[in-house]
Design an enzyme around this catalytic site. Structure first.
Site, PDB file in Angstrom:
ATOM      1  N   LYS A  34       0.847  -1.210   0.000  1.00  0.00           N
ATOM      2  CA  LYS A  34       0.000   0.000   0.000  1.00  0.00           C
ATOM      3  C   LYS A  34       0.881   1.258   0.000  1.00  0.00           C
ATOM      4  O   LYS A  34       2.079   1.181   0.308  1.00  0.00           O
ATOM      5  CB  LYS A  34      -0.894  -0.019   1.243  1.00  0.00           C
ATOM      6  CG  LYS A  34      -0.111   0.050   2.554  1.00  0.00           C
ATOM      7  CD  LYS A  34      -0.982  -0.191   3.784  1.00  0.00           C
ATOM      8  CE  LYS A  34      -0.137  -0.213   5.045  1.00  0.00           C
ATOM      9  NZ  LYS A  34      -0.940  -0.556   6.235  1.00  0.00           N
ATOM     10  N   TYR A 267      14.671  30.272   7.289  1.00  0.00           N
ATOM     11  CA  TYR A 267      13.541  31.048   7.804  1.00  0.00           C
ATOM     12  C   TYR A 267      13.532  31.145   9.323  1.00  0.00           C
ATOM     13  O   TYR A 267      13.707  30.133  10.016  1.00  0.00           O
ATOM     14  CB  TYR A 267      12.228  30.416   7.353  1.00  0.00           C
ATOM     15  CG  TYR A 267      11.985  30.499   5.870  1.00  0.00           C
ATOM     16  CD1 TYR A 267      12.017  31.715   5.201  1.00  0.00           C
ATOM     17  CD2 TYR A 267      11.702  29.350   5.140  1.00  0.00           C
ATOM     18  CE1 TYR A 267      11.775  31.788   3.834  1.00  0.00           C
ATOM     19  CE2 TYR A 267      11.459  29.407   3.777  1.00  0.00           C
ATOM     20  CZ  TYR A 267      11.502  30.631   3.126  1.00  0.00           C
ATOM     21  OH  TYR A 267      11.257  30.693   1.777  1.00  0.00           O
TER      22      TYR A 267
HETATM   23  C1  LIG Z   1      -0.083  -1.605   6.810  1.00  0.00           C
HETATM   24  C2  LIG Z   1      -0.655  -2.845   7.374  1.00  0.00           C
HETATM   25  C3  LIG Z   1       0.146  -3.987   7.597  1.00  0.00           C
HETATM   26  C4  LIG Z   1       1.649  -3.987   7.466  1.00  0.00           C
HETATM   27  O1  LIG Z   1       2.189  -3.541   8.684  1.00  0.00           O
HETATM   28  P1  LIG Z   1       3.772  -3.498   8.947  1.00  0.00           P
HETATM   29  O2  LIG Z   1       3.865  -3.024  10.350  1.00  0.00           O
HETATM   30  O3  LIG Z   1       4.316  -2.505   7.979  1.00  0.00           O
HETATM   31  O4  LIG Z   1       4.291  -4.855   8.725  1.00  0.00           O
HETATM   32  C5  LIG Z   1      -0.473  -5.158   8.003  1.00  0.00           C
HETATM   33  N1  LIG Z   1      -1.804  -5.214   8.185  1.00  0.00           N
HETATM   34  C6  LIG Z   1      -2.604  -4.135   8.006  1.00  0.00           C
HETATM   35  C7  LIG Z   1      -4.051  -4.252   8.239  1.00  0.00           C
HETATM   36  C8  LIG Z   1      -2.059  -2.916   7.612  1.00  0.00           C
HETATM   37  O5  LIG Z   1      -2.857  -1.854   7.446  1.00  0.00           O
END
Ligand SMILES: *Cc1c(COP(=O)(O)O)cnc(C)c1O
Length: 377
Positions: A34, A267
């Site tokens: 994702k 800044y």
């Molecule tokens: C993003 C996500 C993961 C992966 O988690 P990590 O800590 O990056 O391994 C697993 N399950 C769900 C539901 C997530 O949203």
């Protein structure tokens, strides 16, 4: 010399997947890609993970799943987050993408799409065991189970899995883990009583795999460990866990200048030189995902030597104090990487500014091109 590039080492991703597979034992691995593979590039990372034998890809959004299919990925993909009426859900069902459901409206939308396409939608029914985000809580669970059982009996859905997500999986000994595990077992028993006994259960992310290996079940959902960063500093650094950070953020100085003591920088002049020094300008800023919270805190490697960001990170640039080190425009800068050549890691950056490595890599923006090494992208 380009202004900035996020170099992604696909061989590091493959090596990290080997470490994960060894810990996962008999459990299958879902590579979570994702958010553009946490900033690493969803399609190249997904292709590398598939080439390495990963049976599942996981994404948050239906649109992300469809982008995988458009790239030719024909394997198992799970998407788990959408709002009522999301037009991509229909195409996901048509294209054989697994969808998570945890409400009666989501189940109804998925089942309707399956009827339109004369197919059976593959669903993973999610239980909220204590994270209090999505997932059906105890109050909703009976209604969700009844709706799923009904749609299953009609052939509109095929229940592939029951699943949940932990609030504190990456904390060894966290009390909430035991409570969530118990709630999940109860929810599984209630599902069985409603006639739902899917073969697959999944509970663990990267942190869970390290901190609670007994929660592996049939499948583990792995994001951050595949990218080579630690799920939680309490578990150790990425290197302690045998992981290699896959992203190296490279740039080059756009300018250098010798300045007098008492020169205010960037800044608000939040920092001024105490002695005569040389300043170097790094042409990446918060528009590129360099957090402004890193102002005066993060270090970078300039020609292999560590130097600190001084003054505020601006939209397109920030300044480092080069001290007595000679450098000129064009000198290579490594903002973060695996840490093998003097540069900090993304986890070091996260520590310096009170966040997590996930946020550092994921926020590197689209203005920074990705380049792939260590495998076919
Ligand atoms: C993003 C996500 C993961 C992966 O988690 P990590 O800590 O990056 O391994 C697993 N399950 C769900 C539901 C997530 O949203």
């Amino acid at each position: 010399m380009t202004r900035g590039v996020a170099e992604v080492d696909l061989s590091a991703i493959a090596a990290n997947l080997d470490v994960v597979a060894e810990r996962a034992g008999d459990a299958q691995v879902m590579a979570v890609v994702k958010a553009d593979a946490y900033g690493h590039g969803m399609l190249p990372v997904s292709r590398a993970a598939r080439a390495h034998g990963v049976p599942w890809l996981g994404v948050a959004l239906p649109a992300e799943a469809l982008a995988l299919r458009a790239d030719g990925d024909a394997g198992r993909v799970l998407a788990w987050l959408w709002t009522p009426g999301d037009p991509d859900v229909d195409a996901c069902v048509a294209q054989g993408i697994d969808l998570s459901v945890s409400t009666t409206w989501a189940l109804a939308e998925v089942a309707a799409a399956a009827r339109r396409h004369g197919t059976s939608a593959r669903v993973h029914v999610k239980v909220d065991t204590g994270l209090s985000r999505n997932g059906a809580g105890p109050a909703e669970w009976p209604d969700v189970l009844a709706a799923v059982a009904q749609a299953g009996a009609e052939g509109a859905v095929d229940v592939v899995a029951l699943w949940t997500h932990f609030a504190d999986a990456d904390t060894p000994g966290a009390g909430s883990v035991a409570a969530q595990r118990t709630r999940f077992a109860d929810a599984v028993a209630e599902a069985a009583a409603a006639g739902l006994r899917p073969d697959l259960q999944h509970l663990s992310n990267s942190g869970g795999l390290w901190a609670h290996p007994d929660l592996r079940a049939g499948l583990v959902r792995i994001g951050i460990a595949m990218y080579g960063l630690t799920p939680a500093p309490a578990l150790g650094t990425g290197a302690d866990l045998g992981l290699v950070p896959a992203m190296t953020l490279r740039s080059a100085l756009a300018n250098t200048k010798a300045v007098e003591p008492g020169t205010g920088v960037s800044y608000g002049h939040t920092w001024s030189t105490r002695a005569a020094t040389t300043l170097g300008l790094v042409p990446l800023g918060y528009a590129d995902g360099i957090p402004r919270a890193g102002s005066d805190r993060v270090e970078v490697a300039v020609a292999g030597q560590r130097h600190r960001c001084v003054g505020r990170v601006a939209m397109d640039q920030f300044v480092v104090d080069l001290g007595r080190d000679a450098a000129e425009a064009g000198t290579p800068v490594v903002l973060f990487g695996p840490g093998y050549s003097g540069e900090p890691t993304a986890d070091d950056w996260a520590h310096a500014m009170g966040t997590i490595g996930y946020e550092i890599v994921t926020r590197i923006g689209p203005r920074v091109p990705r380049a792939y090494v260590g495998g076919a992208a």
